[in-house]
Design a protein around this motif. Structure first.
Motif, PDB file in Angstrom:
ATOM      1  N   ASP A   9      13.325   5.834   5.563  1.00 49.70           N
ATOM      2  CA  ASP A   9      14.469   5.511   4.711  1.00 49.70           C
ATOM      3  C   ASP A   9      14.670   4.010   4.598  1.00 49.70           C
ATOM      4  O   ASP A   9      15.003   3.489   3.522  1.00 49.70           O
ATOM      5  N   ALA A  10      14.436   3.287   5.682  1.00 53.08           N
ATOM      6  CA  ALA A  10      14.589   1.831   5.662  1.00 53.08           C
ATOM      7  C   ALA A  10      13.513   1.177   4.802  1.00 53.08           C
ATOM      8  O   ALA A  10      13.785   0.228   4.057  1.00 53.08           O
ATOM      9  N   ALA A  11      12.284   1.691   4.899  1.00 55.40           N
ATOM     10  CA  ALA A  11      11.190   1.148   4.078  1.00 55.40           C
ATOM     11  C   ALA A  11      11.468   1.365   2.602  1.00 55.40           C
ATOM     12  O   ALA A  11      11.285   0.462   1.768  1.00 55.40           O
ATOM     13  N   LEU A  12      11.935   2.553   2.250  1.00 49.11           N
ATOM     14  CA  LEU A  12      12.226   2.857   0.847  1.00 49.11           C
ATOM     15  C   LEU A  12      13.379   2.010   0.326  1.00 49.11           C
ATOM     16  O   LEU A  12      13.341   1.521  -0.813  1.00 49.11           O
ATOM     17  N   ALA A  13      14.410   1.822   1.155  1.00 46.68           N
ATOM     18  CA  ALA A  13      15.568   1.025   0.731  1.00 46.68           C
ATOM     19  C   ALA A  13      15.179  -0.437   0.542  1.00 46.68           C
ATOM     20  O   ALA A  13      15.592  -1.087  -0.431  1.00 46.68           O
ATOM     21  N   ALA A  14      14.380  -0.975   1.459  1.00 45.07           N
ATOM     22  CA  ALA A  14      13.961  -2.375   1.347  1.00 45.07           C
ATOM     23  C   ALA A  14      13.107  -2.580   0.105  1.00 45.07           C
ATOM     24  O   ALA A  14      13.227  -3.595  -0.596  1.00 45.07           O
ATOM     25  N   ALA A  15      12.230  -1.610  -0.191  1.00 41.04           N
ATOM     26  CA  ALA A  15      11.398  -1.715  -1.390  1.00 41.04           C
ATOM     27  C   ALA A  15      12.240  -1.609  -2.647  1.00 41.04           C
ATOM     28  O   ALA A  15      12.006  -2.328  -3.632  1.00 41.04           O
ATOM     29  N   ALA A  16      13.229  -0.726  -2.638  1.00 44.61           N
ATOM     30  CA  ALA A  16      14.101  -0.563  -3.805  1.00 44.61           C
ATOM     31  C   ALA A  16      14.851  -1.847  -4.111  1.00 44.61           C
ATOM     32  O   ALA A  16      15.062  -2.199  -5.283  1.00 44.61           O
ATOM     33  N   LEU A  37      13.762  -4.756  -3.805  1.00 47.11           N
ATOM     34  CA  LEU A  37      12.832  -5.704  -4.413  1.00 47.11           C
ATOM     35  C   LEU A  37      12.422  -5.298  -5.827  1.00 47.11           C
ATOM     36  O   LEU A  37      11.893  -6.124  -6.570  1.00 47.11           O
ATOM     37  N   GLY A  38      12.635  -4.025  -6.163  1.00 50.01           N
ATOM     38  CA  GLY A  38      12.301  -3.544  -7.502  1.00 50.01           C
ATOM     39  C   GLY A  38      10.992  -2.784  -7.518  1.00 50.01           C
ATOM     40  O   GLY A  38      10.008  -3.194  -6.883  1.00 50.01           O
ATOM     41  N   ALA A  39      10.970  -1.671  -8.216  1.00 51.10           N
ATOM     42  CA  ALA A  39       9.804  -0.793  -8.239  1.00 51.10           C
ATOM     43  C   ALA A  39       8.559  -1.480  -8.782  1.00 51.10           C
ATOM     44  O   ALA A  39       7.439  -1.120  -8.423  1.00 51.10           O
ATOM     45  N   GLN A  40       8.742  -2.455  -9.645  1.00 49.33           N
ATOM     46  CA  GLN A  40       7.585  -3.152 -10.212  1.00 49.33           C
ATOM     47  C   GLN A  40       6.852  -3.984  -9.171  1.00 49.33           C
ATOM     48  O   GLN A  40       5.637  -4.214  -9.278  1.00 49.33           O
ATOM     49  N   HIS A  41       7.600  -4.416  -8.149  1.00 48.45           N
ATOM     50  CA  HIS A  41       7.048  -5.365  -7.187  1.00 48.45           C
ATOM     51  C   HIS A  41       6.815  -4.782  -5.803  1.00 48.45           C
ATOM     52  O   HIS A  41       6.135  -5.418  -4.985  1.00 48.45           O
ATOM     53  N   ALA A  42       7.375  -3.612  -5.503  1.00 44.65           N
ATOM     54  CA  ALA A  42       7.343  -3.144  -4.122  1.00 44.65           C
ATOM     55  C   ALA A  42       7.227  -1.630  -4.026  1.00 44.65           C
ATOM     56  O   ALA A  42       7.731  -0.893  -4.870  1.00 44.65           O
ATOM     57  N   LEU A  43       6.578  -1.204  -2.957  1.00 53.07           N
ATOM     58  CA  LEU A  43       6.427   0.202  -2.621  1.00 53.07           C
ATOM     59  C   LEU A  43       6.777   0.366  -1.155  1.00 53.07           C
ATOM     60  O   LEU A  43       6.265  -0.371  -0.308  1.00 53.07           O
ATOM     61  N   GLY A  44       7.643   1.323  -0.842  1.00 48.72           N
ATOM     62  CA  GLY A  44       8.019   1.585   0.539  1.00 48.72           C
ATOM     63  C   GLY A  44       7.209   2.725   1.131  1.00 48.72           C
ATOM     64  O   GLY A  44       7.063   3.772   0.508  1.00 48.72           O
ATOM     65  N   VAL A  45       6.695   2.520   2.346  1.00 51.85           N
ATOM     66  CA  VAL A  45       5.854   3.521   3.006  1.00 51.85           C
ATOM     67  C   VAL A  45       6.208   3.576   4.488  1.00 51.85           C
ATOM     68  O   VAL A  45       6.338   2.535   5.136  1.00 51.85           O
ATOM     69  N   LYS A  46       6.352   4.780   5.018  1.00 52.66           N
ATOM     70  CA  LYS A  46       6.557   4.937   6.458  1.00 52.66           C
ATOM     71  C   LYS A  46       5.236   4.705   7.179  1.00 52.66           C
ATOM     72  O   LYS A  46       4.228   5.334   6.858  1.00 52.66           O
ATOM     73  N   VAL A  47       5.234   3.823   8.159  1.00 56.91           N
ATOM     74  CA  VAL A  47       4.024   3.545   8.921  1.00 56.91           C
ATOM     75  C   VAL A  47       4.377   3.350  10.398  1.00 56.91           C
ATOM     76  O   VAL A  47       5.227   2.527  10.740  1.00 56.91           O
ATOM     77  N   ASP A  48       3.714   4.104  11.229  1.00 52.38           N
ATOM     78  CA  ASP A  48       3.695   3.880  12.672  1.00 52.38           C
ATOM     79  C   ASP A  48       2.338   3.254  12.975  1.00 52.38           C
ATOM     80  O   ASP A  48       1.296   3.892  12.810  1.00 52.38           O
ATOM     81  N   VAL A  49       2.333   1.993  13.400  1.00 57.16           N
ATOM     82  CA  VAL A  49       1.053   1.296  13.570  1.00 57.16           C
ATOM     83  C   VAL A  49       0.249   1.822  14.752  1.00 57.16           C
ATOM     84  O   VAL A  49      -0.911   1.439  14.914  1.00 57.16           O
TER      85      VAL A  49
END
Length: 261
Positions: free
Chosen positions: A41-48, A50-62
């Motif tokens: 949810d945090a990744a998606l909110a941070a990407a939103a 920035l704008g869909a044209q410039h950013a994509l939010g993805v859940k990642v556990d490294v």
């Protein structure tokens, strides 16, 4: 400046703090970003933001190669290329005295901070070779000098050595690897320790702790073509804390406690 025009970056742990400042800086300079975070949810909110044209939010556990591979695939699928990886995920997860740290806790710390960065590099390398891209890893002054947190420091020092070796190996293919080593930075991680940042300020000749934007500026330089002839180096961004005596007491305790006691 538009140093990232037409370029694509993946930034780990990018929903807040240093990572968030980095993705904002890259987008402000014309780039596109894959914003990854352990919290979807945090990744998606941070990407939103920035704008869909410039950013994509993805859940990642490294600590999961499957997650890391999926993030790289998402970058290629959405934006068609990958030019920059910023290894920001990590943290000090061991709180015991070093003589008490279990092997399991050592493995947890190294897997998150050091091996996690290695996973991201391994997944991205084929694409970075195509674009003659680069990797910037966020280490710490703890990886350069003795500030305590032994296990964390060892993982951060490992990031520096790893980056130097990758730089030598992939330099002939045009891929650069550099490191930013921050001092204390004002991030949400400090919210649970009221007054700590004010106390730590006394360590810094420049009279303040760092801000996430200080680190983002260094990442933007090293990740851009302005640093086209720089590889295998570590840039301390630390307000001068490495210039003088360390005020932290690292002397051994009167009685050493071992894990077996």
């Amino acid at each position: 400046m538009r140093r990232f025009e037409g370029k694509v970056a993946i930034v780990t742990a990018a929903a807040q703090g240093i990572g968030q400042a980095v993705v904002r800086r890259i987008v402000a300079e014309g780039g596109a970003v894959v914003v990854t975070d352990l919290r979807e949810d945090a990744a998606l909110a941070a990407a939103a933001d920035l704008g869909a044209q410039h950013a994509l939010g993805v859940k990642v556990d490294v600590t999961s190669r499957t997650d890391v591979d999926a993030a790289v695939a998402a970058a290629i699928g959405r934006f068609g290329r990958l030019d920059l990886v910023v290894n920001n995920a990590g943290g000090c997860i061991v709180t015991s005295m070093p003589e008490d740290t279990s092997a399991e806790d050592w493995h947890r710390q190294l897997d998150l901070t050091l091996v996690g960065a290695a996973r991201c590099i391994q997944a991205a390398i084929p694409h970075l070779v195509k674009t003659r891209g680069n990797v910037v890893t966020i280490s710490s002054v703890n990886g350069i000098a003795a500030f305590g947190n032994v296990e964390y420091a060892a993982a951060k020092a490992g990031q520096i050595a790893m980056s130097q070796n990758y730089a030598a190996r992939y330099g002939p293919l045009g891929v650069r690897f550099n490191v930013v080593a921050p001092g204390t930075v004002r991030t949400p991680n400090w919210d649970s320790q009221p007054g700590a940042l004010e106390t730590l300020t006394a360590m810094y000749p420049l009279g303040r702790v760092g801000e996430p934007e200080d680190i983002a500026a260094a990442v933007a330089f090293l990740g851009s073509d302005d640093a086209a002839w720089i590889t295998g180096h570590t840039l301390p961004v630390e307000g001068g804390v490495l210039t003088g005596p360390n005020p932290i007491d690292l002397s051994p305790p009167d009685t050493l406690h071992t894990a077996s006691q």
